[in-house]
Design a protein around this motif. Structure first.
Motif, PDB file in Angstrom:
ATOM      1  N   PRO A   1      -3.711  12.652   6.132  1.00 31.01           N
ATOM      2  CA  PRO A   1      -4.735  12.198   5.170  1.00 31.01           C
ATOM      3  C   PRO A   1      -4.150  11.268   4.121  1.00 31.01           C
ATOM      4  O   PRO A   1      -4.754  10.258   3.751  1.00 31.01           O
ATOM      5  N   LEU A   2      -2.967  11.614   3.628  1.00 30.72           N
ATOM      6  CA  LEU A   2      -2.323  10.781   2.618  1.00 30.72           C
ATOM      7  C   LEU A   2      -1.989   9.389   3.186  1.00 30.72           C
ATOM      8  O   LEU A   2      -2.210   8.365   2.542  1.00 30.72           O
ATOM      9  N   LEU A   3      -1.465   9.382   4.441  1.00 30.08           N
ATOM     10  CA  LEU A   3      -1.115   8.104   5.050  1.00 30.08           C
ATOM     11  C   LEU A   3      -2.360   7.251   5.277  1.00 30.08           C
ATOM     12  O   LEU A   3      -2.328   6.025   5.134  1.00 30.08           O
ATOM     13  N   ALA A   4      -3.472   7.898   5.660  1.00 27.45           N
ATOM     14  CA  ALA A   4      -4.710   7.147   5.909  1.00 27.45           C
ATOM     15  C   ALA A   4      -5.206   6.485   4.630  1.00 27.45           C
ATOM     16  O   ALA A   4      -5.605   5.307   4.619  1.00 27.45           O
ATOM     17  N   ILE A   5      -5.193   7.239   3.538  1.00 29.48           N
ATOM     18  CA  ILE A   5      -5.649   6.672   2.262  1.00 29.48           C
ATOM     19  C   ILE A   5      -4.755   5.518   1.835  1.00 29.48           C
ATOM     20  O   ILE A   5      -5.213   4.459   1.394  1.00 29.48           O
ATOM     21  N   THR A   6      -3.448   5.717   1.978  1.00 27.48           N
ATOM     22  CA  THR A   6      -2.497   4.663   1.606  1.00 27.48           C
ATOM     23  C   THR A   6      -2.716   3.406   2.444  1.00 27.48           C
ATOM     24  O   THR A   6      -2.666   2.277   1.945  1.00 27.48           O
ATOM     25  N   ALA A   7      -2.969   3.603   3.759  1.00 30.03           N
ATOM     26  CA  ALA A   7      -3.189   2.455   4.645  1.00 30.03           C
ATOM     27  C   ALA A   7      -4.434   1.681   4.241  1.00 30.03           C
ATOM     28  O   ALA A   7      -4.444   0.449   4.245  1.00 30.03           O
ATOM     29  N   VAL A   8      -5.503   2.423   3.883  1.00 28.93           N
ATOM     30  CA  VAL A   8      -6.738   1.754   3.457  1.00 28.93           C
ATOM     31  C   VAL A   8      -6.507   0.929   2.202  1.00 28.93           C
ATOM     32  O   VAL A   8      -6.941  -0.230   2.081  1.00 28.93           O
ATOM     33  N   LEU A   9      -5.815   1.503   1.242  1.00 31.33           N
ATOM     34  CA  LEU A   9      -5.531   0.781   0.001  1.00 31.33           C
ATOM     35  C   LEU A   9      -4.660  -0.444   0.264  1.00 31.33           C
ATOM     36  O   LEU A   9      -4.878  -1.518  -0.314  1.00 31.33           O
ATOM     37  N   ALA A  10      -3.673  -0.291   1.150  1.00 31.18           N
ATOM     38  CA  ALA A  10      -2.801  -1.426   1.467  1.00 31.18           C
ATOM     39  C   ALA A  10      -3.587  -2.549   2.134  1.00 31.18           C
ATOM     40  O   ALA A  10      -3.402  -3.736   1.833  1.00 31.18           O
TER      41      ALA A  10
ATOM     42  N   SER B   1      -7.820 -15.203 -10.927  1.00 34.03           N
ATOM     43  CA  SER B   1      -6.543 -15.485 -10.273  1.00 34.03           C
ATOM     44  C   SER B   1      -6.099 -14.310  -9.414  1.00 34.03           C
ATOM     45  O   SER B   1      -6.552 -13.182  -9.561  1.00 34.03           O
ATOM     46  N   SER B   2      -5.175 -14.619  -8.498  1.00 29.38           N
ATOM     47  CA  SER B   2      -4.648 -13.575  -7.616  1.00 29.38           C
ATOM     48  C   SER B   2      -3.969 -12.474  -8.419  1.00 29.38           C
ATOM     49  O   SER B   2      -4.066 -11.291  -8.078  1.00 29.38           O
ATOM     50  N   VAL B   3      -3.317 -12.857  -9.507  1.00 28.16           N
ATOM     51  CA  VAL B   3      -2.626 -11.849 -10.321  1.00 28.16           C
ATOM     52  C   VAL B   3      -3.624 -10.886 -10.927  1.00 28.16           C
ATOM     53  O   VAL B   3      -3.423  -9.666 -10.925  1.00 28.16           O
ATOM     54  N   LYS B   4      -4.733 -11.408 -11.446  1.00 28.25           N
ATOM     55  CA  LYS B   4      -5.740 -10.545 -12.064  1.00 28.25           C
ATOM     56  C   LYS B   4      -6.375  -9.609 -11.057  1.00 28.25           C
ATOM     57  O   LYS B   4      -6.843  -8.533 -11.408  1.00 28.25           O
ATOM     58  N   ILE B   5      -6.440 -10.016  -9.812  1.00 24.30           N
ATOM     59  CA  ILE B   5      -7.026  -9.152  -8.789  1.00 24.30           C
ATOM     60  C   ILE B   5      -6.015  -8.122  -8.309  1.00 24.30           C
ATOM     61  O   ILE B   5      -6.331  -6.946  -8.161  1.00 24.30           O
ATOM     62  N   VAL B   6      -4.785  -8.577  -8.077  1.00 25.83           N
ATOM     63  CA  VAL B   6      -3.805  -7.721  -7.417  1.00 25.83           C
ATOM     64  C   VAL B   6      -3.312  -6.612  -8.338  1.00 25.83           C
ATOM     65  O   VAL B   6      -3.214  -5.444  -7.929  1.00 25.83           O
ATOM     66  N   LEU B   7      -3.011  -6.913  -9.595  1.00 23.08           N
ATOM     67  CA  LEU B   7      -2.402  -5.915 -10.475  1.00 23.08           C
ATOM     68  C   LEU B   7      -3.269  -4.665 -10.676  1.00 23.08           C
ATOM     69  O   LEU B   7      -2.763  -3.539 -10.562  1.00 23.08           O
TER      70      LEU B   7
ATOM     71  N   ILE C   1      -5.457  -3.452  -8.646  1.00 24.10           N
ATOM     72  CA  ILE C   1      -5.507  -2.722  -7.373  1.00 24.10           C
ATOM     73  C   ILE C   1      -4.208  -1.963  -7.150  1.00 24.10           C
ATOM     74  O   ILE C   1      -4.211  -0.809  -6.685  1.00 24.10           O
ATOM     75  N   VAL C   2      -3.087  -2.602  -7.470  1.00 24.97           N
ATOM     76  CA  VAL C   2      -1.801  -1.918  -7.334  1.00 24.97           C
ATOM     77  C   VAL C   2      -1.761  -0.671  -8.227  1.00 24.97           C
ATOM     78  O   VAL C   2      -1.334   0.407  -7.799  1.00 24.97           O
ATOM     79  N   GLY C   3      -2.247  -0.825  -9.463  1.00 22.49           N
ATOM     80  CA  GLY C   3      -2.250   0.328 -10.371  1.00 22.49           C
ATOM     81  C   GLY C   3      -3.115   1.459  -9.856  1.00 22.49           C
ATOM     82  O   GLY C   3      -2.713   2.636  -9.881  1.00 22.49           O
ATOM     83  N   VAL C   4      -4.322   1.110  -9.376  1.00 23.04           N
ATOM     84  CA  VAL C   4      -5.221   2.141  -8.838  1.00 23.04           C
ATOM     85  C   VAL C   4      -4.605   2.804  -7.617  1.00 23.04           C
ATOM     86  O   VAL C   4      -4.685   4.027  -7.444  1.00 23.04           O
ATOM     87  N   ALA C   5      -3.975   1.989  -6.752  1.00 26.79           N
ATOM     88  CA  ALA C   5      -3.373   2.550  -5.536  1.00 26.79           C
ATOM     89  C   ALA C   5      -2.287   3.570  -5.884  1.00 26.79           C
ATOM     90  O   ALA C   5      -2.219   4.657  -5.297  1.00 26.79           O
TER      91      ALA C   5
END
Length: 705
Positions: A7-16, A271-277, A279-283
């Motif tokens: 389950p943990l791997l599945a969630i991580t894969a979806v976020l990635a 910008s890509s930075v505003k989108i990515v950061l 998402i990384v934090g939430v992940a």
């Protein structure tokens, strides 16, 4: 017992995967950096077209196409070749495509363009007038023509004793003007001032191909400032008149260092930075929470196992073993019942590609409901109502303008019609059939079909609907005959492919800006391979339905022929198929037409504005089309022609092949058997013997760009 980490791997894969998709999503800043490459030239702002969405352009009028490696612009009804472009001076040199290979075009249009966007006054333009269909006997015998022979050119229009001329508009003298008053038609074409003083036909052709220069005035200064700040010039996606400067750090109203963020650009793309950061934090946060919950559960299980005695542990194992299959069965049943299903063999057929992991039905792209809700601005821009649903305007993320049909009900019958239309359209390929881009899944919240957007309304709109008054001068007989030919060609293609349309009517014949036909609405269509007819309860639109279909419930390709006969009568009369305000015997247009034709009263049926009474050639062609409509509207299907025969007849009429050996008008006579034949009559006017393929109506056509 080993910890179960799936389950943990599945969630991580979806976020990635979400993170990767967000990183790869093209932003306006990146997209608008792409140029249109055509004919060895690069085109940027304010132009848009292949590879550059509309929001990268300055206005809808700047759309470029690339035909055979030739860049073209379209203003009104005329295509223009782009000869030269200079972005530094904001100028463009264009030449009329219809006058490129010939100075005798099939249709005559004046040169027009949007003066709010283009300016030709500062470049020494001069107009050359091309005059067609001049009678040489208008000049008194013995008096030489005031027009020099070098200004005369020949057009093979089949009318015999006529001439055509050209002259520099500003240098016309009264004696020459008096001659040209008697000519049938003329158009004005701008040329470069240095090429205007031509005196030979070859010089004229060269001047027309050299073209003329225009300057564009659309956000020139603010675009220059945007470029200097490192941005890309573009426009707001909801209003192409509103300038946007697309930058790596967001979208701004002027320059990339401007803090005034444009309304839509700032909210929809960043910008890509505003989108990515974020998402990384939430992940990271989600992974930490899930990992914590997982560790806590494992500790509780270990404590519970220590506290359980051997006897209780054995009992628990037995109960678990006995109940495991029941629980699994129960869980599976619950999952299956939660998915709506439609018991149909067609449903299972459409699901094949989904089971293989592809998001398509019969090759059509499957859209999510949320995608189309955004594209249509929550279904706020209604285009019209049909028999099975409402159609809305939309714009996809890739810039394509679409028409989205929203079916009224999501029930078994609607799903069948939905799948039927997808199945038929994805298997067809004809230039006069509307293109299906995709649809939603049959299990979607709503059943939606996504078509290419055709911007110029329907034939019904132009004949007797909301556009009838505004476009009456453009909707000439030649345009109507082209519509008839293209519609018939599309239906003949359907019949050859084994498909009956079943709902042929002017409301289902769409027109683009050049009045090219796109036949639409295949919800009632049926495949009829290897059978002679389809038996079903009568469906369709009153006024168009085959009367034999009402009697025996047998649908054949001749049913489409009958409906097309009604369309032909609409094209020559501009009347609606059913109108309760008419006399009770004339409420049904098909019945009215048959009576008028049988009583030799065709002039009472024909629209007075398309040249029936003033142009001999038009009169002959309309008479022959009325004869064809009469054959299509026969009560017995075996008396009607096939659509292939209809196409050949219409093309013969357009090419003047059917009456090339005689110049008299054919009147329609009905013999005792109900068939039609023609006989020669004296022409009603001196013009009836004139054959001029150049002039599509009685007047000059023009339109604003």
């Amino acid at each position: 017992m080993k910890p179960r980490l799936h389950p943990l791997l599945a969630i991580t894969a979806v976020l990635a995967a979400t993170l990767i998709r967000c990183q790869q999503t093209p932003l306006p800043y990146d997209t608008c950096g792409q140029l249109i490459r055509c004919g060895g030239e690069d085109f940027g702002y304010p132009f848009w077209g292949p590879g550059r969405p509309e929001y990268c352009g300055g206005h809808r009028s700047f759309q470029l196409t690339c035909q055979s490696d030739v860049p073209e612009l379209v203003f009104g009804s005329v295509n223009y070749r782009v000869r030269k472009i200079d972005s530094s001076t904001h100028t463009i040199t264009i030449a009329r495509n219809d006058l490129w290979d010939t100075i005798c075009p099939q249709y005559l249009y004046n040169t027009t363009y949007n003066t709010a966007l283009f300016n030709g006054n500062n470049f020494g333009q001069e107009n050359i007038s091309l005059v067609y269909g001049c009678q040489s006997n208008n000049i008194a015998p013995g008096i030489p023509s005031p027009v020099p022979d070098t200004y005369r050119f020949s057009c093979n229009n089949g009318s015999g004793d006529t001439d055509s001329y050209f002259y520099r508009t500003s240098s016309i003298i009264p004696e020459i003007a008096n001659v040209f008053v008697q000519c049938n038609n003329h158009i004005n074409v701008p040329v470069d001032g240095s090429s205007a003083n031509v005196a030979t036909e070859s010089g004229l052709r060269s001047a027309l191909q050299d073209g003329f220069k225009l300057g564009w005035t659309v956000n020139n200064d603010v675009c220059d400032r945007c470029d200097r700040s490192g941005g890309r010039c573009g426009s707001n996606s909801n209003s192409t008149d509103l300038f946007v400067c697309y930058c790596g750090s967001g979208n701004f109203s002027a320059t990339c260092n401007n803090s005034n963020v444009s309304g839509e650009g700032g909210s929809k793309s960043s910008s890509s930075v505003k989108i990515v950061l974020p998402i990384v934090g939430v992940a990271i946060a989600v992974v930490a929470i899930v990992l914590g919950i997982f560790v806590c559960r494992q500790r509780r299980k270990r404590r519970a196992n220590k506290d359980v005695s051997p006897g209780r542990s054995e009992t628990k194992a037995i109960l678990a073993a006995n109940g495991s299959s029941q629980a699994l069965s129960s869980g599976t049943s619950t999952f299956t019942s939660s998915i709506p299903s439609f018991p149909s063999s067609k449903t299972s057929e459409t699901s094949k590609e989904e089971s293989n992991g592809k998001s398509s039905y019969f090759g059509a792209q499957v859209f999510t409901y949320e995608e189309l809700d955004i594209a249509t601005d929550s279904f706020s821009k209604e285009l019209g109502d049909g028999g099975f649903g409402t159609v809305y305007f939309g714009k996809l993320l890739d810039g394509r303008e679409v028409a989205v049909k929203r079916l009224y009900e999501n029930n078994f019958k609607r799903v069948e019609q939905f799948i039927n239309e997808v199945r038929i359209l994805t298997g067809l390929g004809h230039k006069n059939l509307v293109k299906l881009y995709g649809c939603t899944s049959k299990r979607s919240k709503e059943l939606l079909l996504v078509y290419e957007y055709i911007p110029n309304g329907t034939v019904a709109d132009h004949l007797h609907g909301k556009l009838a008054n505004s476009t009456s001068s453009l909707f000439s007989w030649s345009i109507r005959l082209n519509i008839a030919i293209q519609t018939a060609d599309a239906l003949a293609y359907l019949h050859k492919s084994g498909i009956i349309h079943r709902d042929v009517k002017t409301n289902n014949i769409l027109l683009d800006k050049s009045f090219q036909v796109k036949v639409a609405d295949f919800g009632l269509s049926r495949l009829f391979e290897n059978v002679t007819h389809v038996s079903t309860a009568p469906q369709g639109t009153p006024g168009y339905v085959d009367p034999e279909y009402y009697q025996c419930y047998q649908l054949t390709d001749k049913s489409d022929v009958y409906s097309f006969g009604v369309v032909l009568v609409e094209l020559i009369s501009s009347l609606e198929a059913v109108d309760t305000s008419r006399h009770r015997l004339d409420i049904n247009l098909a019945n009215m037409a048959m009576i008028k034709i049988q009583n030799h009263s065709l002039d009472e049926l024909v629209d007075k504005n398309i040249g029936f009474e003033t142009d001999g050639l038009v009169r002959r062609m309309i008479t022959l089309v009325a004869e064809l409509a009469f054959r299509c509207l026969q009560q017995e299907k075996d008396m009607r022609p096939t659509m292939k025969e209809v196409v050949d007849t219409l093309r013969g009429i357009q090419n003047d092949e059917l009456n090339g050996q005689k110049q008299e008008v054919l009147d329609i006579v009905v013999d005792d058997g109900g068939l039609m034949k023609g006989h020669n009559t004296e022409p009603p006017s001196p013009d009836s013997g004139v054959s001029n393929k150049l002039v599509g109506g009685s007047g000059t056509h023009s339109s604003d760009g």
